[in-house]
Design a protein around this motif. Structure first.
Motif, mmCIF file in Angstrom:
data_model
loop_
_atom_site.group_PDB
_atom_site.id
_atom_site.type_symbol
_atom_site.label_atom_id
_atom_site.label_comp_id
_atom_site.label_asym_id
_atom_site.label_seq_id
_atom_site.Cartn_x
_atom_site.Cartn_y
_atom_site.Cartn_z
ATOM 1 N N TRP A 153 0.819 -1.221 0.000
ATOM 2 C CA TRP A 153 0.000 0.000 0.000
ATOM 3 C C TRP A 153 0.849 1.265 0.000
ATOM 4 O O TRP A 153 0.548 2.214 -0.737
ATOM 5 C CB TRP A 153 -0.917 -0.013 1.232
ATOM 6 N N LEU A 154 1.899 1.301 0.804
ATOM 7 C CA LEU A 154 2.701 2.527 0.935
ATOM 8 C C LEU A 154 3.354 2.914 -0.386
ATOM 9 O O LEU A 154 3.356 4.088 -0.772
ATOM 10 C CB LEU A 154 3.768 2.350 2.022
ATOM 11 N N ILE A 155 3.886 1.935 -1.116
ATOM 12 C CA ILE A 155 4.500 2.232 -2.408
ATOM 13 C C ILE A 155 3.439 2.692 -3.400
ATOM 14 O O ILE A 155 3.645 3.633 -4.170
ATOM 15 C CB ILE A 155 5.265 1.002 -2.953
ATOM 16 N N LYS A 157 0.666 4.251 -2.740
ATOM 17 C CA LYS A 157 0.287 5.610 -2.365
ATOM 18 C C LYS A 157 1.353 6.612 -2.824
ATOM 19 O O LYS A 157 1.046 7.644 -3.420
ATOM 20 C CB LYS A 157 0.130 5.670 -0.841
ATOM 21 N N THR A 158 2.618 6.294 -2.549
ATOM 22 C CA THR A 158 3.727 7.179 -2.921
ATOM 23 C C THR A 158 3.792 7.361 -4.427
ATOM 24 O O THR A 158 4.004 8.472 -4.929
ATOM 25 C CB THR A 158 5.064 6.591 -2.409
#
Length: 215
Positions: A153-155, A157-158
């Motif tokens: 998820w974090l990648i 989003k980024t």
């Protein structure tokens, strides 16, 4: 890798992916595949750091594969078919969990293969877009339909935030070093079928050997 610092040339990428296909377009030459990828890395780097989360990983994967080609079993890695047969037949692939072979050729190519799908979709969207099309939207759509499925998820989003800073369509076309907008569109029209064919051949090979979900 000094090759990533050179200027991007869409023409060279076209030649590389065209040269990939052998055996009546049923197999892929690894050396030309990697050359095509080096060109795509130059393309991403030419747009700044926005795509670095993919380009840096691609550079490391290219290096791994070039080391295999130069190694004592280099001939086994000449084509994707011979690589798969060799590594699967010799139990050199981690099929269910990452263990002794985290940098196997099969796993390394699979990571490039997934990223190629994103670039294939994005470049095709650019080719068919209009002057006022938002490149950030085109890129996000391509990413979310492909590579995002394999990113945490974090990648994701980024990446989607980074895409908002993408330059306008004409800037992309200038980076391709072809000429006028129409010349870029025409060359993309010539190149994309070869990129798509290489992707499809790889997808079919990996599917046949149940390698599409390597950890």
């Amino acid at each position: 890798m000094s090759t990533t610092e050179e200027k991007f040339s869409l023409g060279e990428v076209l030649v590389s992916f065209k040269s990939c296909l052998v055996d009546d377009d049923k197999d892929v030459l690894v050396e030309h595949y990697l050359n095509g990828w080096k060109g795509l890395v130059r393309f991403m780097n030419g747009l700044g750091t926005i795509f670095s989360f993919v380009s840096k990983d691609a550079v490391s994967k290219i290096q791994i594969m070039e080391n295999y080609l130069k190694g004592e079993n280099g001939e086994r890695y000449r084509t994707l078919q011979s690589m798969v047969e060799y590594e699967v037949g010799s139990s050199l692939v981690d099929l269910t969990k990452r263990g002794n072979h985290p940098e196997s050729g099969c796993r390394t190519i699979l990571r490039l293969h997934r990223a190629l799908r994103w670039l294939q979709l994005f470049l095709e969207k650019l080719r068919t877009s209009t002057e006022d099309s938002k490149t950030s939207t085109l890129c996000a759509e391509a990413y979310n339909d492909s590579l995002a499925n394999y990113h945490p998820w974090l990648i994701r989003k980024t990446a989607n935030v980074a895409f908002l800073a993408l330059p306008v369509r004409n800037t992309f076309f200038e980076v391709m070093n072809v000429g006028t907008t129409q010349q870029v569109v025409d060359m993309l029209g010539e190149a994309m079928p070869y990129v798509s064919k290489v992707y499809d051949v790889t997808q079919e090979l990996y599917s046949q050997h149940n390698l599409l979900e390597l950890p």
